[in-house]
Design a protein around this motif. Structure first.
Motif, PDB file in Angstrom:
ATOM      1  N   PHE A 284      49.319  19.418  59.591  1.00  0.00           N
ATOM      2  CA  PHE A 284      50.099  20.927  59.901  1.00  0.00           C
ATOM      3  C   PHE A 284      49.133  21.772  59.536  1.00  0.00           C
ATOM      4  N   VAL A 285      47.759  21.481  59.851  1.00  0.00           N
ATOM      5  CA  VAL A 285      46.866  22.974  59.838  1.00  0.00           C
ATOM      6  C   VAL A 285      47.343  24.401  60.687  1.00  0.00           C
ATOM      7  N   LEU A 286      46.785  23.142  62.019  1.00  0.00           N
ATOM      8  CA  LEU A 286      47.330  23.886  62.824  1.00  0.00           C
ATOM      9  C   LEU A 286      48.322  24.714  63.141  1.00  0.00           C
ATOM     10  N   LEU A 289      48.145  28.225  60.921  1.00  0.00           N
ATOM     11  CA  LEU A 289      46.984  28.538  61.908  1.00  0.00           C
ATOM     12  C   LEU A 289      48.148  29.467  62.961  1.00  0.00           C
ATOM     13  N   ALA A 290      48.339  28.137  64.243  1.00  0.00           N
ATOM     14  CA  ALA A 290      48.523  29.426  64.744  1.00  0.00           C
ATOM     15  C   ALA A 290      49.939  30.411  64.637  1.00  0.00           C
ATOM     16  N   LEU A 291      50.496  30.324  63.673  1.00  0.00           N
ATOM     17  CA  LEU A 291      52.173  30.785  63.726  1.00  0.00           C
ATOM     18  C   LEU A 291      51.643  31.984  62.763  1.00  0.00           C
ATOM     19  N   LEU A 292      50.115  31.748  61.353  1.00  0.00           N
ATOM     20  CA  LEU A 292      49.794  33.472  61.601  1.00  0.00           C
ATOM     21  C   LEU A 292      49.236  34.431  62.159  1.00  0.00           C
ATOM     22  N   ALA A 297      49.448  39.019  65.576  1.00  0.00           N
ATOM     23  CA  ALA A 297      49.349  39.041  67.169  1.00  0.00           C
ATOM     24  C   ALA A 297      50.661  40.884  66.747  1.00  0.00           C
ATOM     25  N   CYS A 298      51.709  40.076  66.494  1.00  0.00           N
ATOM     26  CA  CYS A 298      53.221  40.850  66.473  1.00  0.00           C
ATOM     27  C   CYS A 298      52.976  42.172  65.663  1.00  0.00           C
TER      28      CYS A 298
END
Length: 451
Positions: A284-286, A289-292, A297-298
């Motif tokens: 679940f780490v990746l 990190l992608a969500l963060l 970016a948003c």
């Protein structure tokens, strides 16, 4: 029989008719030293104001408009004194001008004229005027001068170097900083030459603004200039940072000497590799990190969009944008005077708050050296003239092209807008009359440019 008659006629005349009254006010100027004056040498020009009675009000000595390139330090000292001439005692006020010639040739110190109230013999205040004669100073270039821009004319000069960082093991991408300090006597810090920094291929150079300081001890001037620059290697290898030399001319003994800044050898090594990732971490780490990363970016896109809307919203033009538009318009139309004023205003508004509001700092901040070059060329076009020559009648100044300045200003503004700091949305010019009045800056006179 004739002699007694002549004696009686002399005794019958009033004393005031025989004795010539001394003028109420006198003014003269003199320069020291009286020998040959060398380029950059400190010249003390003293204006002596005298009266046979007393001054009814403190006089204000005028600022001279020198014909020729020279630096005149502000806040000249005024000291009282007295002298006796032809049986008459005078009260003196001596005002000293600290002058430093910047060009070989003739330097003309203009005639001074002063008018002030002076008490006459019975104590009544009367307006009196006096004028001095002009003074011409012949300036010579010291023998053996190779580059006047790297020349120091002073009785004493000391050079000190310092290094921040280890040149034997410097990682690629890290900086090593060199410091060069010049300390001189009987001169001003603004006359000390800058360090001619240079970097070999593969090393980036980041010079810092110089630090200048002046002091005076019992009338003896001391000046200190410190230059520093950071060198960042871009790839591993051995690099040699170039040496530099300054010429030092001592006007007291007439000897020309050389002071060297030694070269520096830097060993750049590759940076340590990053540690390998641990593949045994939970799955679940990746996704987290992608969500963060997506959220960041948003947020960045929202800030950029808001800034763009604020800049392009009708009626919301910022002072910085208006100043930049005035600069572009003056450059396109080839109006040098308007471009010079707009460039000064835009450079002050564009630099972030808290930093030095100078064109050189803006060029360093945006890594656009051509901006300072074009600004210097514009200033020389507007103000500089050859020494001792007036423009011939009917001859017009060569036209000025603002294409180079326009290109450099656009590049600097584009780079500054892409930095995280950017420039402030609204900020006016600094106050014209702050509460604490700073020490006035030294005045540089250009050929034929008088106040």
């Amino acid at each position: 029989m004739r002699s007694p008659l002549i004696l009686c006629a002399i005794l019958a005349c009033p004393v005031s008719a025989l004795a010539q009254e001394a003028p109420l006010l006198g003014l003269r100027v003199m320069a020291a030293p009286t020998g040959p004056i060398w380029l950059g040498q400190h010249v003390g020009v003293t204006a002596i104001l005298r009266t046979p009675s007393r001054f009814a009000a403190p006089p204000t000595f005028p600022e001279p408009a020198l014909q020729g390139r020279a630096v005149v330090l502000p806040n000249g000292s005024t000291t009282p004194g007295s002298e006796r001439e032809g049986g008459t005692s005078y009260v003196l006020l001596q005002h000293r001008y600290d002058v430093f010639p910047l060009q070989a040739g003739s330097l003309d110190f203009p005639a001074l004229r002063m008018e002030l109230p002076v008490a006459d013999a019975d104590g009544t205040a009367r307006r009196a005027a006096a004028a001095s004669e002009s003074l011409r100073i012949e300036v010579r270039l010291p023998p053996g001068t190779q580059d006047p821009a790297l020349l120091v004319t002073a009785p004493a000069l000391h050079l000190d170097t310092r290094l921040d960082g280890d040149p034997t093991r410097l990682a690629v991408g890290e900086a090593i900083t060199r410091h060069v300090t010049l300390t001189a006597r009987d001169t001003s810090a603004m006359l000390l030459p800058p360090m001619p920094w240079a970097a070999p291929d593969g090393v980036r150079l980041y010079p810092n603004p110089p630090r200048l300081s002046d002091s005076s001890d019992r009338g003896v001037l001391s000046a200190v200039r410190e230059d520093s620059a950071a060198f960042v290697p871009q790839r591993s290898g051995r690099y040699r940072l170039p040496a530099a030399s300054f010429q030092w001319f001592n006007p007291q003994d007439g000897q020309m000497r050389r002071i060297d800044v030694p070269a520096l050898v830097v060993e750049a090594i590759a940076a340590a590799p990053a540690p390998e990732a641990d593949h045994r971490r939970p799955g679940f780490v990746l996704p987290v990190l992608a969500l963060l990363a997506a959220g960041a970016a948003c947020l960045a896109y929202r800030r950029r969009l808001g800034a763009w809307l604020a800049r392009h919203r009708p009626g919301r033009t910022t002072p910085e944008a208006q100043a930049f538009a005035d600069l572009l318009r003056a450059c396109r139309q080839g109006q040098a005077a308007q471009a010079c004023a707009a460039l000064l205003r835009w450079s002050v508004l564009a630099i972030p708050a808290g930093e030095r509001p100078t064109l050189r700092h803006l060029a360093c901040l945006t890594t656009t050296p051509e901006l300072e070059t074009e600004g210097t060329r514009l200033a020389e076009h507007c103000f500089a003239r050859p020494l001792g020559r007036d423009q011939p009648p009917g001859e017009t100044a060569p036209p000025w092209s603002g294409h180079g300045l326009l290109t450099a200003a656009r590049r600097a503004r584009r780079r500054l807008r892409t930095t995280p700091r950017g420039f402030p949305a609204r900020r006016g010019l600094p106050p014209l009359n702050p509460e604490s009045t700073p020490t006035p800056a030294p005045r540089v006179t250009l050929p034929g440019w008088a106040r």
